[in-house]
Design a protein around this motif. Sequence first.
Motif, short mmCIF file in Angstrom:
data_model
loop_
_atom_site.label_atom_id
_atom_site.label_comp_id
_atom_site.label_asym_id
_atom_site.label_seq_id
_atom_site.Cartn_x
_atom_site.Cartn_y
_atom_site.Cartn_z
N ASP A 1 0.82 -1.20 0.00
CA ASP A 1 0.00 0.00 0.00
C ASP A 1 0.86 1.26 0.00
N ASP A 2 0.20 2.39 -0.24
CA ASP A 2 0.82 3.68 -0.02
C ASP A 2 0.76 3.96 1.47
N PRO A 3 1.91 4.06 2.15
CA PRO A 3 1.90 4.21 3.61
C PRO A 3 1.73 5.65 4.09
N ALA A 4 1.54 6.59 3.16
CA ALA A 4 1.58 8.00 3.54
C ALA A 4 0.55 8.33 4.61
N GLU A 5 -0.69 7.85 4.46
CA GLU A 5 -1.73 8.20 5.43
C GLU A 5 -1.39 7.65 6.81
N ALA A 6 -0.97 6.40 6.89
CA ALA A 6 -0.64 5.81 8.18
C ALA A 6 0.49 6.56 8.86
N CYS A 7 1.41 7.10 8.07
CA CYS A 7 2.57 7.78 8.63
C CYS A 7 2.26 9.19 9.13
N THR A 8 1.03 9.67 8.94
CA THR A 8 0.67 10.99 9.46
C THR A 8 0.09 10.92 10.86
N ARG A 9 -0.12 9.71 11.40
CA ARG A 9 -0.78 9.58 12.69
C ARG A 9 0.17 9.96 13.83
N ASP A 10 -0.42 10.18 15.03
CA ASP A 10 0.36 10.62 16.19
C ASP A 10 1.46 9.63 16.54
N VAL A 11 1.13 8.35 16.44
CA VAL A 11 2.10 7.27 16.68
C VAL A 11 2.02 6.30 15.51
N VAL A 12 3.18 5.86 15.04
CA VAL A 12 3.22 4.88 13.95
C VAL A 12 3.87 3.61 14.48
N VAL A 13 3.15 2.49 14.39
CA VAL A 13 3.63 1.21 14.89
C VAL A 13 4.19 0.40 13.72
N LEU A 14 5.41 -0.10 13.88
CA LEU A 14 6.03 -0.93 12.86
C LEU A 14 5.76 -2.39 13.19
N ALA A 15 4.98 -3.04 12.34
CA ALA A 15 4.57 -4.43 12.58
C ALA A 15 4.82 -5.29 11.36
N ILE A 16 5.95 -5.03 10.68
CA ILE A 16 6.36 -5.85 9.55
C ILE A 16 7.50 -6.75 10.01
N PRO A 17 7.86 -7.78 9.24
CA PRO A 17 9.04 -8.58 9.61
C PRO A 17 10.28 -7.70 9.68
N LEU A 18 11.07 -7.85 10.73
CA LEU A 18 12.22 -6.98 10.93
C LEU A 18 13.21 -7.08 9.79
N GLY A 19 13.30 -8.25 9.16
CA GLY A 19 14.22 -8.39 8.04
C GLY A 19 13.92 -7.46 6.88
N ARG A 20 12.72 -6.85 6.88
CA ARG A 20 12.34 -5.93 5.79
C ARG A 20 12.36 -4.48 6.25
N PHE A 21 13.07 -4.18 7.35
CA PHE A 21 12.97 -2.82 7.89
C PHE A 21 13.51 -1.77 6.93
N ARG A 22 14.40 -2.14 6.02
CA ARG A 22 14.94 -1.15 5.08
C ARG A 22 13.94 -0.79 3.98
N THR A 23 12.78 -1.46 3.95
CA THR A 23 11.71 -1.05 3.03
C THR A 23 10.81 0.00 3.64
N LEU A 24 11.02 0.33 4.91
CA LEU A 24 10.18 1.34 5.57
C LEU A 24 10.41 2.71 4.95
N PRO A 25 9.36 3.54 4.89
CA PRO A 25 9.47 4.86 4.27
C PRO A 25 10.13 5.87 5.21
N ALA A 26 11.44 5.83 5.30
CA ALA A 26 12.17 6.67 6.25
C ALA A 26 11.84 8.15 6.14
N PRO A 27 11.74 8.73 4.94
CA PRO A 27 11.42 10.16 4.87
C PRO A 27 10.07 10.51 5.48
N LEU A 28 9.08 9.61 5.33
CA LEU A 28 7.75 9.87 5.88
C LEU A 28 7.73 9.77 7.40
N LEU A 29 8.69 9.06 7.98
CA LEU A 29 8.71 8.84 9.42
C LEU A 29 9.63 9.81 10.15
#
Length: 213
Positions: free
Chosen positions: A41-69
Amino acid sequence: MGGPAPVPASVGILGRGRVGAVLARLARDAGLDVATASSADDPAEACTRDVVVLAIPLGRFRTLPAPLLRGRLVVDAMNYWWELDGARPELDDPTTSTSETVAAFLDGARVVKALNHASVWELENLALPAGHPDRRGIAVAGDDPGDRAAVAALVDALGFDPVDAGPLAAGVAFEPPTDAFGSDATAEELREMLARFPRSQRGRVVARARSRG
């Protein structure tokens, strides 16, 4: 954790697996505004919330949208499983915690470790009102006391007793494999587990590695 902090009004959850789904349900049950996103998905909306919870497999953490966070309060609920992630030296380094590695990648994000050590069964079945004698504890580790307090308020709203574990580096005490991980413990039991971590086999490995570093 000092004075009580207000419960964040909104939560974004990156990850729609079993953990992400149950956390989304608990947050909605608590009356919070919830947005979720999967890796497709496009994570932009989820990344605007007060708290963002990362619940993906840790091995994929480099796919996280760092600029949005950047600048966001981020809860790292991820765990390293070499059986699934493969051998990842950067995640198996005893001189640091996995959350510190994630925080270094998410430059500018305010990372707090929490919700990772609870079993899915515990999250699904043991969320209870404050004061209930069977309420379970959830450890919270982060470098900023205000951020820890905000995440503690979220943990409380989700149905668990927050336990202040100290700075982000202390998150190593409730990663796998430790006594705290998957223990489904009360807050008092969890505090005891965290206190004896330095004397555990894993704690001694970490202490030796960090002293050499």
